[in-house]
Design a protein around this motif. Structure first.
Motif, PDB file in Angstrom:
ATOM      1  N   GLN A 150      73.527 -43.094  79.236  1.00  0.00           N
ATOM      2  CA  GLN A 150      72.743 -43.539  78.086  1.00  0.00           C
ATOM      3  C   GLN A 150      73.053 -42.661  76.877  1.00  0.00           C
ATOM      4  OE1 GLN A 150      68.508 -42.898  78.289  1.00  0.00           O
ATOM      5  NE2 GLN A 150      68.053 -44.774  77.170  1.00  0.00           N
ATOM      6  N   SER A 151      73.437 -43.287  75.778  1.00  0.00           N
ATOM      7  CA  SER A 151      73.719 -42.543  74.548  1.00  0.00           C
ATOM      8  C   SER A 151      72.419 -42.314  73.783  1.00  0.00           C
ATOM      9  CB  SER A 151      74.712 -43.325  73.681  1.00  0.00           C
ATOM     10  OG  SER A 151      74.108 -44.533  73.204  1.00  0.00           O
ATOM     11  N   TRP A 152      72.515 -41.477  72.746  1.00  0.00           N
ATOM     12  CA  TRP A 152      71.321 -41.219  71.930  1.00  0.00           C
ATOM     13  C   TRP A 152      70.887 -42.486  71.203  1.00  0.00           C
ATOM     14  CZ3 TRP A 152      68.792 -37.211  73.284  1.00  0.00           C
ATOM     15  CH2 TRP A 152      69.436 -36.044  73.713  1.00  0.00           C
ATOM     16  N   SER A 153      71.870 -43.311  70.778  1.00  0.00           N
ATOM     17  CA  SER A 153      71.505 -44.560  70.096  1.00  0.00           C
ATOM     18  C   SER A 153      70.895 -45.554  71.087  1.00  0.00           C
ATOM     19  CB  SER A 153      72.725 -45.165  69.407  1.00  0.00           C
ATOM     20  OG  SER A 153      73.750 -45.440  70.351  1.00  0.00           O
ATOM     21  N   ASP A 154      71.388 -45.565  72.339  1.00  0.00           N
ATOM     22  CA  ASP A 154      70.771 -46.406  73.373  1.00  0.00           C
ATOM     23  C   ASP A 154      69.317 -46.005  73.584  1.00  0.00           C
ATOM     24  OD1 ASP A 154      73.102 -47.801  73.850  1.00  0.00           O
ATOM     25  OD2 ASP A 154      73.748 -46.472  75.474  1.00  0.00           O
ATOM     26  N   ARG A 155      69.104 -44.708  73.632  1.00  0.00           N
ATOM     27  CA  ARG A 155      67.740 -44.203  73.862  1.00  0.00           C
ATOM     28  C   ARG A 155      66.815 -44.633  72.737  1.00  0.00           C
ATOM     29  NH1 ARG A 155      65.456 -39.200  72.014  1.00  0.00           N
ATOM     30  NH2 ARG A 155      63.636 -38.551  73.252  1.00  0.00           N
ATOM     31  N   GLU A 156      67.280 -44.482  71.502  1.00  0.00           N
ATOM     32  CA  GLU A 156      66.436 -44.840  70.357  1.00  0.00           C
ATOM     33  C   GLU A 156      66.147 -46.333  70.338  1.00  0.00           C
ATOM     34  OE1 GLU A 156      63.974 -44.019  67.287  1.00  0.00           O
ATOM     35  OE2 GLU A 156      65.072 -42.561  68.527  1.00  0.00           O
ATOM     36  N   LYS A 157      67.147 -47.135  70.660  1.00  0.00           N
ATOM     37  CA  LYS A 157      66.992 -48.583  70.658  1.00  0.00           C
ATOM     38  C   LYS A 157      65.968 -49.049  71.704  1.00  0.00           C
ATOM     39  CE  LYS A 157      70.840 -50.692  70.377  1.00  0.00           C
ATOM     40  NZ  LYS A 157      72.154 -51.290  70.777  1.00  0.00           N
ATOM     41  N   SER A 158      65.887 -48.320  72.817  1.00  0.00           N
ATOM     42  CA  SER A 158      65.005 -48.745  73.910  1.00  0.00           C
ATOM     43  C   SER A 158      63.532 -48.671  73.551  1.00  0.00           C
ATOM     44  CB  SER A 158      65.273 -47.898  75.156  1.00  0.00           C
ATOM     45  OG  SER A 158      64.879 -46.545  74.956  1.00  0.00           O
ATOM     46  N   PHE A 159      63.184 -47.914  72.500  1.00  0.00           N
ATOM     47  CA  PHE A 159      61.786 -47.808  72.086  1.00  0.00           C
ATOM     48  C   PHE A 159      61.384 -48.901  71.086  1.00  0.00           C
ATOM     49  CE2 PHE A 159      62.627 -43.376  73.408  1.00  0.00           C
ATOM     50  CZ  PHE A 159      61.592 -43.206  74.311  1.00  0.00           C
TER      51      PHE A 159
END
Length: 490
Positions: A150-159
């Motif tokens: 999981q990338s940092w952008s993936d993490r942010e998108k998940s919220f």
């Protein structure tokens, strides 16, 4: 012949007739005279005053000692904090005078499990549908990881909430945590689940008590273990094998996870705890209890009390001592429950991303739960919350009590839950000791420099990715909020 002592009174009282009461009256007169003696009167009053003054001074001394004791417990001075923790009878007595929250209290349970009405399933609003990333496409050169790359952008998108969402949620292809086919078949029939887990041989299963006949038929009692724990259980308790090859210890069905996804047993234990809906996808309701616990309340009555009575879908107890994740992080470091620099880095990232310390203005009773008991309906929003909570544990430290409050903060009002009193939490079970303490090499790291280079052997190669890859924000100026220690035990 009369003595001289008798003749003198006769001469003074010749005009008065003798009476048989005269001696008594004279004695009384002498007593009255004594009572009026100024010296004796002063001595009597002085003694009373001395007693009163001594009592007042003694009470002031006790209050001063109590004040010093309480101040030393909350002081940041190491000597005074150590003094507070000394095993002293005086401090024990003084500590008993300090009001404390109840350890256990009665739970307002329904009277009869057979009379409990199971409600209709809660409808999903946002998200309406939730799916999971099963094949990682971010980096084809990187070995498959259970939690995904999981990338940092993936993490942010998940919220960012949407009607239809697809997120990382463990169980990526060839990432580990594989179940036997016979167990996969068995759990497909489970709609109501009591789940627990034992990893690295830290416990043996404890049999629940007070379970009604209805709950025995309604619930699957699933104990998730790794191969090390399965062998440990076989050596210490009786394991029954049924006609289909399923393994049982009393009421518990043993579910073995092969190919542990992490190097740390502590992280492996988070898989069945947080991702219960992924392990048992047909489950409608689940109650998680840690492996060291013996459940003593009927699970159907637990669902009625903590979910259905108040129209809740997720319930968890508040922490006994802490309300802020920064208090929890401070306690983890002081009690050496995980590597201090990694806990600091974990909390600095949350602070940088806007996580405030808990305050009464927040809409939650606390930001820190007692995560050993989790009660939930497997709705889409609850499953999303569990995925995001697990992703934080996968990316950072496995101290899930820190991550819980952060995910609640990020989801805001979209995720609602019931946080119940800690004293009720302690009334749900009997706590047993681990067979030994948890430990891993990573937990004892004293500085981030120890992770430099590939030869250290300290890197958690399959988890903690957010602590190893560069964080996109500048954390150099981040200062953690000051912490007031509310309890020497916390």
């Amino acid at each position: 012949m009369e003595s001289l002592s008798l003749r003198a009174p006769h001469r003074r009282n010749q005009s008065q007739p003798l009476s048989k009461y005269s001696d008594v009256e004279n004695d009384a007169g002498r007593g009255s005279s004594s009572a009026q003696d100024p010296l004796r009167l002063i001595c009597g009053r002085g003694f009373v005053r001395l007693v009163l003054v001594s009592a007042i001074l003694w009470m002031l001394l006790i209050l001063a000692a109590l004040a010093l004791h309480l101040w030393s417990c909350h002081s940041s001075i190491s000597f005074l904090t150590a003094l507070c923790k000394k095993d002293s009878k005086v401090l024990d007595i003084l500590d008993g005078l300090t009001p404390k929250p109840q350890h256990r209290c009665p739970i307002p349970l329904a009277d009869d499990p057979d009379a409990v009405i199971i409600p209709e399933r809660t409808p999903d609003v946002i998200p309406k549908s939730l799916s999971y990333i099963l094949v990682d496409e971010n980096d084809a050169q990187t070995p498959a990881l259970f939690g995904g790359n999981q990338s940092w952008s993936d993490r942010e998108k998940s919220f960012n909430l949407n009607a239809n969402m697809k997120v990382h949620c463990g169980f990526t292809k060839t990432g580990g945590a594989d179940m036997d086919a016979i167990d996969v078949k068995y759990v497909k029939k489970c709609r109501f689940v009591v789940a627990s887990g034992i990893f690295d041989g830290y416990d043996t299963p404890h049999q629940p008590s007070n379970i009604s006949v209805r709950s025995q038929k309604l619930f699957c009692f699933l104990m998730v273990v790794d191969e090390i724990s399965l062998n440990f259980i076989k050596e210490n308790v009786s394991v029954r094998v049924d006609a289909d090859g399923g393994k049982w210890v009393g009421i518990w069905r043993i579910v073995t996870l092969h190919n542990p996804p992490y190097d740390e047993p502590r992280r492996n234990g988070k898989v069945p705890k947080i991702l219960t809906h992924r392990l048992f996808p047909q489950a409608r309701y689940s109650i998680w209890i840690d492996g060291k616990m013996e459940l003593i309340v009927d699970p159907l009555l637990i669902l009625e009390r903590y979910l259905w009575r108040g129209n809740h879908t997720f319930a968890i107890a508040c922490h006994k001592h802490h309300k802020s994740i920064y208090e929890e992080g401070d306690a983890i470091k002081r009690r050496k429950r995980y590597a201090r620099p990694l806990v600091d880095l974990h909390m600095k990232i949350y602070r940088y991303e806007g996580m405030e310390p808990w305050s009464p203005s927040k809409h939650t009773l606390s930001d820190v739960p007692e995560g050993a008991v989790i009660i939930r309906e497997h709705t889409a929003i609850n499953n999303l919350f569990s995925c995001l909570w697990f992703n934080e544990v996968n990316l950072f430290t496995p101290r899930d009590q820190i991550s819980f409050g952060y995910v609640v903060y990020r989801l805001g009002d979209a995720f609602s839950f019931f946080m119940f009193p800690n004293c009720e939490y302690n009334s749900l079970f009997i706590l047993h000791r681990h067979t030994r303490e948890h430990s891993s090499t990573v937990e004892w790291v004293k500085s981030l420099d120890e992770f430099k280079g590939n030869q250290s052997g300290l890197k958690e190669s399959r988890g903690g990715l957010g602590l190893w890859r560069p964080y996109p924000g500048d954390l150099s100026s981040v200062k953690l909020p000051p912490v007031t220690r509310t309890s020497p035990a916390g």
